[in-house]
Design a protein around this motif. Structure first.
Motif, PDB file in Angstrom:
ATOM      1  N   LEU A 121      43.785  54.905  25.734  1.00 24.94           N
ATOM      2  CA  LEU A 121      43.220  55.380  27.001  1.00 24.94           C
ATOM      3  C   LEU A 121      41.934  54.658  27.375  1.00 24.94           C
ATOM      4  CD1 LEU A 121      43.772  59.231  26.486  1.00 24.94           C
ATOM      5  CD2 LEU A 121      45.270  57.589  27.641  1.00 24.94           C
ATOM      6  N   TRP A 122      41.466  53.745  26.529  1.00 19.65           N
ATOM      7  CA  TRP A 122      40.194  53.056  26.757  1.00 19.65           C
ATOM      8  C   TRP A 122      40.437  51.602  27.141  1.00 19.65           C
ATOM      9  CZ3 TRP A 122      35.712  55.890  26.325  1.00 19.65           C
ATOM     10  CH2 TRP A 122      35.818  57.117  25.670  1.00 19.65           C
ATOM     11  N   THR A 123      39.617  51.075  28.052  1.00 14.08           N
ATOM     12  CA  THR A 123      39.684  49.665  28.420  1.00 14.08           C
ATOM     13  C   THR A 123      38.281  49.099  28.616  1.00 14.08           C
ATOM     14  OG1 THR A 123      41.798  49.975  29.556  1.00 14.08           O
ATOM     15  CG2 THR A 123      40.583  47.958  30.041  1.00 14.08           C
ATOM     16  N   PRO A 124      37.733  48.422  27.611  1.00  9.30           N
ATOM     17  CA  PRO A 124      36.484  47.686  27.819  1.00  9.30           C
ATOM     18  C   PRO A 124      36.778  46.364  28.516  1.00  9.30           C
ATOM     19  CG  PRO A 124      37.203  47.461  25.560  1.00  9.30           C
ATOM     20  CD  PRO A 124      38.193  48.389  26.228  1.00  9.30           C
ATOM     21  N   TYR A 125      35.813  45.835  29.240  1.00 14.84           N
ATOM     22  CA  TYR A 125      36.015  44.578  29.953  1.00 14.84           C
ATOM     23  C   TYR A 125      34.695  43.827  30.086  1.00 14.84           C
ATOM     24  CZ  TYR A 125      33.935  46.890  33.967  1.00 14.84           C
ATOM     25  OH  TYR A 125      33.069  47.563  34.795  1.00 14.84           O
ATOM     26  N   LEU A 126      34.818  42.529  30.311  1.00 11.76           N
ATOM     27  CA  LEU A 126      33.674  41.643  30.547  1.00 11.76           C
ATOM     28  C   LEU A 126      34.016  40.751  31.720  1.00 11.76           C
ATOM     29  CD1 LEU A 126      30.922  40.396  29.681  1.00 11.76           C
ATOM     30  CD2 LEU A 126      32.246  38.825  28.239  1.00 11.76           C
ATOM     31  N   ARG A 127      33.104  40.632  32.678  1.00 15.32           N
ATOM     32  CA  ARG A 127      33.354  39.837  33.877  1.00 15.32           C
ATOM     33  C   ARG A 127      32.172  38.936  34.178  1.00 15.32           C
ATOM     34  NH1 ARG A 127      34.432  43.729  37.445  1.00 15.32           N
ATOM     35  NH2 ARG A 127      32.289  43.879  38.170  1.00 15.32           N
ATOM     36  N   MET A 128      32.465  37.706  34.609  1.00 17.21           N
ATOM     37  CA  MET A 128      31.464  36.777  35.133  1.00 17.21           C
ATOM     38  C   MET A 128      31.801  36.483  36.588  1.00 17.21           C
ATOM     39  SD  MET A 128      29.162  36.119  32.881  1.00 17.21           S
ATOM     40  CE  MET A 128      28.389  34.696  33.691  1.00 17.21           C
ATOM     41  N   HIS A 129      30.789  36.506  37.447  1.00  9.24           N
ATOM     42  CA  HIS A 129      31.002  36.333  38.886  1.00  9.24           C
ATOM     43  C   HIS A 129      29.961  35.350  39.414  1.00  9.24           C
ATOM     44  CE1 HIS A 129      32.517  38.022  42.795  1.00  9.24           C
ATOM     45  NE2 HIS A 129      31.447  37.370  43.199  1.00  9.24           N
ATOM     46  N   THR A 130      30.423  34.339  40.158  1.00 15.34           N
ATOM     47  CA  THR A 130      29.538  33.325  40.739  1.00 15.34           C
ATOM     48  C   THR A 130      29.678  33.336  42.249  1.00 15.34           C
ATOM     49  OG1 THR A 130      29.745  31.918  38.780  1.00 15.34           O
ATOM     50  CG2 THR A 130      28.886  30.896  40.786  1.00 15.34           C
ATOM     51  N   ASP A 131      28.543  33.423  42.959  1.00 14.81           N
ATOM     52  CA  ASP A 131      28.513  33.331  44.416  1.00 14.81           C
ATOM     53  C   ASP A 131      27.928  31.988  44.823  1.00 14.81           C
ATOM     54  OD1 ASP A 131      29.398  35.932  45.668  1.00 14.81           O
ATOM     55  OD2 ASP A 131      27.956  36.668  44.199  1.00 14.81           O
ATOM     56  N   PHE A 132      28.587  31.326  45.783  1.00 17.27           N
ATOM     57  CA  PHE A 132      28.137  30.032  46.287  1.00 17.27           C
ATOM     58  C   PHE A 132      27.658  30.207  47.726  1.00 17.27           C
ATOM     59  CE2 PHE A 132      31.414  29.327  43.125  1.00 17.27           C
ATOM     60  CZ  PHE A 132      30.830  28.383  42.291  1.00 17.27           C
ATOM     61  N   SER A 138      24.613  31.710  42.327  1.00 20.83           N
ATOM     62  CA  SER A 138      24.041  32.696  41.408  1.00 20.83           C
ATOM     63  C   SER A 138      25.170  33.316  40.590  1.00 20.83           C
ATOM     64  CB  SER A 138      23.285  33.789  42.166  1.00 20.83           C
ATOM     65  OG  SER A 138      24.150  34.510  43.014  1.00 20.83           O
ATOM     66  N   GLU A 139      24.871  33.624  39.324  1.00 19.45           N
ATOM     67  CA  GLU A 139      25.851  34.199  38.419  1.00 19.45           C
ATOM     68  C   GLU A 139      25.458  35.630  38.053  1.00 19.45           C
ATOM     69  OE1 GLU A 139      24.512  31.088  37.778  1.00 19.45           O
ATOM     70  OE2 GLU A 139      26.259  30.123  38.689  1.00 19.45           O
ATOM     71  N   THR A 140      26.460  36.468  37.975  1.00 18.96           N
ATOM     72  CA  THR A 140      26.253  37.854  37.569  1.00 18.96           C
ATOM     73  C   THR A 140      27.238  38.194  36.456  1.00 18.96           C
ATOM     74  OG1 THR A 140      25.524  38.516  39.773  1.00 18.96           O
ATOM     75  CG2 THR A 140      26.248  40.266  38.291  1.00 18.96           C
ATOM     76  N   ALA A 141      26.747  38.798  35.401  1.00 25.14           N
ATOM     77  CA  ALA A 141      27.586  39.251  34.294  1.00 25.14           C
ATOM     78  C   ALA A 141      27.689  40.769  34.334  1.00 25.14           C
ATOM     79  CB  ALA A 141      26.990  38.795  32.963  1.00 25.14           C
ATOM     80  N   SER A 142      28.877  41.268  34.083  1.00 23.84           N
ATOM     81  CA  SER A 142      29.111  42.712  34.081  1.00 23.84           C
ATOM     82  C   SER A 142      29.875  43.099  32.826  1.00 23.84           C
ATOM     83  CB  SER A 142      29.914  43.149  35.310  1.00 23.84           C
ATOM     84  OG  SER A 142      29.252  42.807  36.509  1.00 23.84           O
ATOM     85  N   VAL A 143      29.495  44.211  32.251  1.00 20.55           N
ATOM     86  CA  VAL A 143      30.229  44.775  31.129  1.00 20.55           C
ATOM     87  C   VAL A 143      30.519  46.232  31.461  1.00 20.55           C
ATOM     88  CG1 VAL A 143      28.093  45.371  29.882  1.00 20.55           C
ATOM     89  CG2 VAL A 143      30.257  45.169  28.634  1.00 20.55           C
ATOM     90  N   GLY A 144      31.723  46.681  31.177  1.00 18.35           N
ATOM     91  CA  GLY A 144      32.079  48.032  31.575  1.00 18.35           C
ATOM     92  C   GLY A 144      33.146  48.638  30.698  1.00 18.35           C
TER      93      GLY A 144
END
Length: 208
Positions: A121-132, A138-144
């Motif tokens: 029932l659990w889902t950890p995730y990691l995301r990297m996002h870049t805006d041009f 700029s880069e944003t890192a998210s963990v959830g």
């Protein structure tokens, strides 16, 4: 099936202001319709989204946002065209999100990658996002983490985001209700630590 985060309220991105939610590939054809309302101290946003599913590689979306700046008493229309690709499914899921954003007289782009691991029932995730934006990026890192509660048809989501080059963390908490395969009610509260701004979102997703 996969459980991972695709869209969230981001105070840093030019992305549409969609609410925190788990996302799967669209059903075939024009089958996905969404609506959101976001309220914060600085902005009030109404969003509509239409999605088209072709395959795991091609999941197109078109979003229209009406953004009202509370401070300047100014309203703008914004547009976003995106595609979500589920590149790999195995021990982990690997996804790629491409978007083009129209804001005022400018057009910007963004690229996101995400790795998630579904365990019971659990889902950890990691995301990297870049805006041009023009010649800058700029880069944003998210963990959830998402946690399904099947007995109540609920899903709880928690996320922490950080602009890599700046000290601007953001935290978000979401609670979603999915009574059946065709309708989902989603809610989110997000907090930006830098200016102590809180945003609340309510939305729905209809799949046909």
């Amino acid at each position: 099936m996969k459980y991972f985060l695709l869209f969230s309220i981001q105070f840093f991105f030019f992305s549409p202001t969609w609410a925190l939610d788990t996302t799967e590939e669209y059903p075939l054809g024009f089958s996905n319709f969404e609506g959101y309302s976001m309220q914060s101290l600085h902005e009030q946003t109404l969003s509509v989204v239409a999605g088209y599913g072709q395959s795991r590689w091609l999941n197109l979306s078109l979003a229209i946002d009406q953004v009202h700046d509370v401070i300047d008493n100014n309203t703008q229309m914004q547009f976003c065209v995106g595609n979500f690709s589920h590149v790999y499914a195995g021990i982990v899921d690997f996804d790629v999100i491409l978007q083009l954003h129209s804001q005022a007289e400018s057009v910007t782009s963004s690229l996101g990658t995400e790795v998630s691991y579904a365990y019971d029932l659990w889902t950890p995730y990691l995301r990297m996002h870049t805006d041009f934006v023009e010649d800058q990026h700029s880069e944003t890192a998210s963990v959830g983490l998402s946690r399904r509660i099947p007995q109540m048809d609920l899903e709880l989501l928690m996320e922490y985001s950080q602009v890599v080059s700046e000290s601007q963390p953001s935290t978000a908490l979401g609670l979603n209700y999915k009574g059946n395969d065709n309708f989902e009610l989603i809610t989110e509260v997000a907090y930006q630590n830098a200016d102590e701004n809180t945003a609340v979102s309510v939305g729905f997703i209809i799949n046909q």
